[in-house]
Design a protein around this motif. Sequence first.
Motif, mmCIF file in Angstrom:
data_model
loop_
_atom_site.group_PDB
_atom_site.id
_atom_site.type_symbol
_atom_site.label_atom_id
_atom_site.label_comp_id
_atom_site.label_asym_id
_atom_site.label_seq_id
_atom_site.Cartn_x
_atom_site.Cartn_y
_atom_site.Cartn_z
ATOM 1 N N VAL A 6 23.386 -59.345 75.693
ATOM 2 C CA VAL A 6 21.934 -59.008 75.688
ATOM 3 C C VAL A 6 22.115 -57.728 74.740
ATOM 4 C CG1 VAL A 6 20.471 -57.878 77.328
ATOM 5 C CG2 VAL A 6 21.687 -59.715 78.112
ATOM 6 N N SER A 47 17.920 -58.787 82.406
ATOM 7 C CA SER A 47 17.168 -59.790 81.639
ATOM 8 C C SER A 47 15.757 -59.673 81.664
ATOM 9 C CB SER A 47 17.639 -61.209 82.070
ATOM 10 O OG SER A 47 19.106 -61.422 82.023
ATOM 11 N N TRP A 59 14.286 -56.618 79.735
ATOM 12 C CA TRP A 59 14.754 -56.788 78.610
ATOM 13 C C TRP A 59 13.603 -57.817 77.622
ATOM 14 C CZ3 TRP A 59 16.720 -61.379 75.817
ATOM 15 C CH2 TRP A 59 17.356 -61.144 74.337
#
Length: 124
Positions: free
Chosen positions: A29, A106, A109
């Motif tokens: 990530v 996640s 993001w």
Amino acid sequence: MSVVPGRPRTVTPDKAVVWVVAALCLAYVTWQAVGNLVGVAKSVADFNEFVRKNGGTGLETATPWTVLIIDVLIAPVGFVVAWLVSRRMDLLRTVVVFVAALCAVSALWFTLLQYVSSTLRIGS
């Protein structure tokens, strides 16, 4: 979750595997976020150079540095927080904490990526 005072903490191989797998996922990530930071900054710089060459200085756009830097920092901060929260927990709870951290990282993001792409108007 029993804590015995005075007894040193030992890292079990199972927990080490959870930490390594989570670190690898969150490193991916982070790698993607750095790529986005570089790509967006270059695209904005190229666009601004193009409009300056063609007399359209009023069309220049700013690079969203704050959001891009936050995007890069999300995964490392998420790992550290998950590690601090779960370091004294058993294996199952550690896995749950890290899965929750991966989900939260996640979601944030992707939300920030959507924000950057919706606010930049390059070439429109």
